[in-house]
Design a protein around this motif. Structure first.
Motif, PDB file in Angstrom:
ATOM      1  N   UNK A 243       0.831  -1.210   0.000  1.00 29.47           N
ATOM      2  CA  UNK A 243       0.000   0.000   0.000  1.00 29.47           C
ATOM      3  C   UNK A 243       0.861   1.253   0.000  1.00 29.47           C
ATOM      4  N   UNK A 244       1.995   1.179   0.706  1.00 30.28           N
ATOM      5  CA  UNK A 244       2.919   2.312   0.765  1.00 30.28           C
ATOM      6  C   UNK A 244       3.434   2.660  -0.631  1.00 30.28           C
ATOM      7  N   UNK A 245       3.736   1.624  -1.424  1.00 27.79           N
ATOM      8  CA  UNK A 245       4.228   1.836  -2.787  1.00 27.79           C
ATOM      9  C   UNK A 245       3.095   2.285  -3.710  1.00 27.79           C
ATOM     10  N   UNK A 246       1.929   1.669  -3.558  1.00 25.52           N
ATOM     11  CA  UNK A 246       0.797   2.008  -4.419  1.00 25.52           C
ATOM     12  C   UNK A 246       0.388   3.475  -4.280  1.00 25.52           C
ATOM     13  N   UNK A 247       0.481   3.991  -3.048  1.00 24.22           N
ATOM     14  CA  UNK A 247       0.097   5.389  -2.807  1.00 24.22           C
ATOM     15  C   UNK A 247       1.261   6.357  -2.985  1.00 24.22           C
ATOM     16  N   UNK A 248       2.461   5.790  -3.258  1.00 23.56           N
ATOM     17  CA  UNK A 248       3.678   6.601  -3.458  1.00 23.56           C
ATOM     18  C   UNK A 248       4.011   7.479  -2.260  1.00 23.56           C
ATOM     19  N   UNK A 249       3.622   7.037  -1.056  1.00 24.68           N
ATOM     20  CA  UNK A 249       4.000   7.779   0.147  1.00 24.68           C
ATOM     21  C   UNK A 249       5.395   7.403   0.628  1.00 24.68           C
ATOM     22  N   UNK A 269       7.907  -1.638 -10.826  1.00 28.13           N
ATOM     23  CA  UNK A 269       8.888  -2.682 -10.496  1.00 28.13           C
ATOM     24  C   UNK A 269       8.853  -3.017  -9.013  1.00 28.13           C
ATOM     25  N   UNK A 270       8.715  -1.991  -8.153  1.00 29.47           N
ATOM     26  CA  UNK A 270       8.664  -2.236  -6.716  1.00 29.47           C
ATOM     27  C   UNK A 270       7.397  -3.015  -6.348  1.00 29.47           C
ATOM     28  N   UNK A 271       6.303  -2.615  -7.003  1.00 30.86           N
ATOM     29  CA  UNK A 271       5.029  -3.287  -6.760  1.00 30.86           C
ATOM     30  C   UNK A 271       5.123  -4.769  -7.124  1.00 30.86           C
ATOM     31  N   UNK A 272       5.714  -5.064  -8.262  1.00 31.60           N
ATOM     32  CA  UNK A 272       5.854  -6.452  -8.710  1.00 31.60           C
ATOM     33  C   UNK A 272       6.769  -7.240  -7.782  1.00 31.60           C
ATOM     34  N   UNK A 273       7.830  -6.590  -7.312  1.00 29.58           N
ATOM     35  CA  UNK A 273       8.777  -7.254  -6.409  1.00 29.58           C
ATOM     36  C   UNK A 273       8.085  -7.683  -5.119  1.00 29.58           C
ATOM     37  N   UNK A 274       7.277  -6.790  -4.539  1.00 32.17           N
ATOM     38  CA  UNK A 274       6.584  -7.110  -3.298  1.00 32.17           C
ATOM     39  C   UNK A 274       5.536  -8.199  -3.533  1.00 32.17           C
ATOM     40  N   UNK A 275       4.850  -8.146  -4.673  1.00 30.78           N
ATOM     41  CA  UNK A 275       3.880  -9.189  -5.010  1.00 30.78           C
ATOM     42  C   UNK A 275       4.551 -10.554  -5.109  1.00 30.78           C
ATOM     43  N   UNK A 276       5.737 -10.587  -5.731  1.00 33.99           N
ATOM     44  CA  UNK A 276       6.470 -11.859  -5.841  1.00 33.99           C
ATOM     45  C   UNK A 276       6.861 -12.376  -4.462  1.00 33.99           C
ATOM     46  N   UNK A 277       7.264 -11.460  -3.584  1.00 32.51           N
ATOM     47  CA  UNK A 277       7.613 -11.867  -2.227  1.00 32.51           C
ATOM     48  C   UNK A 277       6.402 -12.446  -1.502  1.00 32.51           C
TER      49      UNK A 277
END
Length: 419
Positions: A243-249, A269-277
């Motif tokens: 959520x932190x990445x999605x909202x760019x906060x 890329x960050x969003x995909x990385x966290x999803x993979x984790x």
């Protein structure tokens, strides 16, 4: 008696004691000590009603694959010991590991039907990328390594080098992740100079979070309940990170926050990385998800009803479990005992939790034997393969350049005594 009457007998005795033992004498003494330790371990495992194992494989200094097996069982306390450090054949398939595993237990006459849980390890996506980068810098060639060290010096980095990550060892894993984050900018510059843009480095902060998790999972004496709580907390944090990445906060991503203040950045890329984790944690920790609630039986047995899957304990005496659990719930004395245990654990170091929990359960009278058997089984479970990784670290020091010709049996004995 031999030197009685001699005026300098004390000097003679002192000089005799100073004479170094021969290599064969030292070998014999080490072997005798190892045999003694193994004998006590074998007796303990044969007497134990249940035990669990953790296993992993690595390569020694002679490029020989070794299988490390740790055992955890209860006698006067919770024991965590090296069972074997066995050379593998040319291949290390699951079938080869299973065959050697069973052979070693059969040699000692230990019934593997008493094994309650088996813990193994795997490599996550982020660590795989970090390992690939580090091995490229340090291991590919001496020239590449020297060039990277020179760049660290030119950019006035606080780091002098980055440690080699050797085949995913827990002990080096934390150090590699920490150092990787510290000299991230230098690594990025160096890889750009080498034309290695295919290696995605958009994960500096999440690498730091993984290192924090890695440190929490290290150490002997932790129970599977502690490990499960740590895992569950990190899974929850991944959702917060997402959520932190999605909202760019970027509240929990310090370096991304600093970068976003300078320029516009993509979060894909960050969003995909966290999803993979998240996917990887769900896949590799399925047992925590499935059996996690059951682990709290160790400290809250009075809160359980029919949530325990007794089929997991069918090799133990659990016929009277329901009757004993009902009696425990009705007992003010023994119910208070576990409330006191939970209070004690709040002020006890996590590495001593296993001993505290076991001491509480052993204080129960034998009329609760079925409940005690279940608690013993749960206490034996390894939450991670950290201790196997520690064994490989010891193996590296035992099988150094000056001891590389030690036989497999002698090196195993040396590591066993070192542990």
């Amino acid at each position: 008696v031999l030197f009685d009457g001699l005026p300098n007998k004390d000097t003679i005795k002192a000089r005799i004691q100073d004479i170094p033992a021969s290599a064969r004498t030292m070998e014999r003494r080490i072997q005798e000590m190892g045999d003694n330790v193994r004998g006590q371990q074998t007796a303990g495992l044969k007497e134990a009603q249940v035990f669990s194992v953790a296993l992993d494989e690595s390569i020694d200094i002679n490029d020989v694959p070794r299988l490390a097996v740790m055992v955890r069982y209860c006698d006067v306390t919770v024991q965590e010991e090296l069972f074997c450090l066995t050379p593998m054949p040319e291949t290390t398939r699951g079938e080869d590991i299973a065959n050697i595993f069973m052979e070693r237990f059969e040699e000692q006459g230990i019934d593997i039907a008493k094994i309650f849980a088996v813990t193994t390890d795997d490599l996550n996506d982020v660590m795989a990328t970090v390992a690939k980068i580090v091995n490229f810098i340090v291991k590919r060639s001496a020239l590449t390594h020297r060039q990277f060290q020179s760049l660290l010096e030119e950019m006035e980095s606080s780091c002098k080098d980055i440690p080699l990550h050797c085949a995913v060892r827990w002990l080096s894993c934390g150090k590699v992740l920490e150092r990787f984050v510290d000299c991230f900018d230098v690594v990025k510059t160096f890889l750009n100079e080498k034309g290695k843009g295919i290696l995605n480095l958009k994960m500096r902060d999440i690498t730091g979070h993984l290192n924090e998790l890695n440190l929490k999972l290290q150490g002997a004496g932790q129970t599977v309940l502690d490990m499960r709580d740590t895992w569950e907390a990190f899974v929850g944090k991944l959702e917060v990170f997402l959520k932190d990445v999605e909202t760019s906060t970027f509240r929990h991503f310090k370096h991304l926050r600093e970068l976003s203040a300078q320029c516009s950045i993509s979060t894909t890329a960050r969003h995909e990385c966290i999803r993979r984790l998240q996917t990887e944690f769900a896949m590799h920790f399925q047992d925590f998800q499935l059996y996690g609630p059951m682990f709290s039986f160790l400290i809250r047995p009075e809160s359980f009803g029919n949530q325990l899957d007794l089929s997991l304990f069918n090799f133990l005496d659990t016929d009277d479990m329901e009757m004993q659990l009902t009696e425990l719930k009705s007992s003010t004395l023994w119910g208070t005992k576990f409330a006191e245990l939970r209070q004690l654990l709040e002020s006890t170091a996590v590495h001593d939790h296993g001993a505290c929990i076991y001491s509480c359960w052993t204080s129960l009278p034998d009329r609760f034997n079925c409940l005690k058997n279940i608690a013993q089984a749960l206490l034996t479970v390894f939450g991670s393969t950290y201790l196997c990784e520690q064994i490989f670290s010891h193996m590296k020091s035992v099988l150094g350049a000056s001891h590389s010709r030690l036989t497999a049996g002698h090196s195993e004995t040396c590591v066993l005594l070192k542990v």
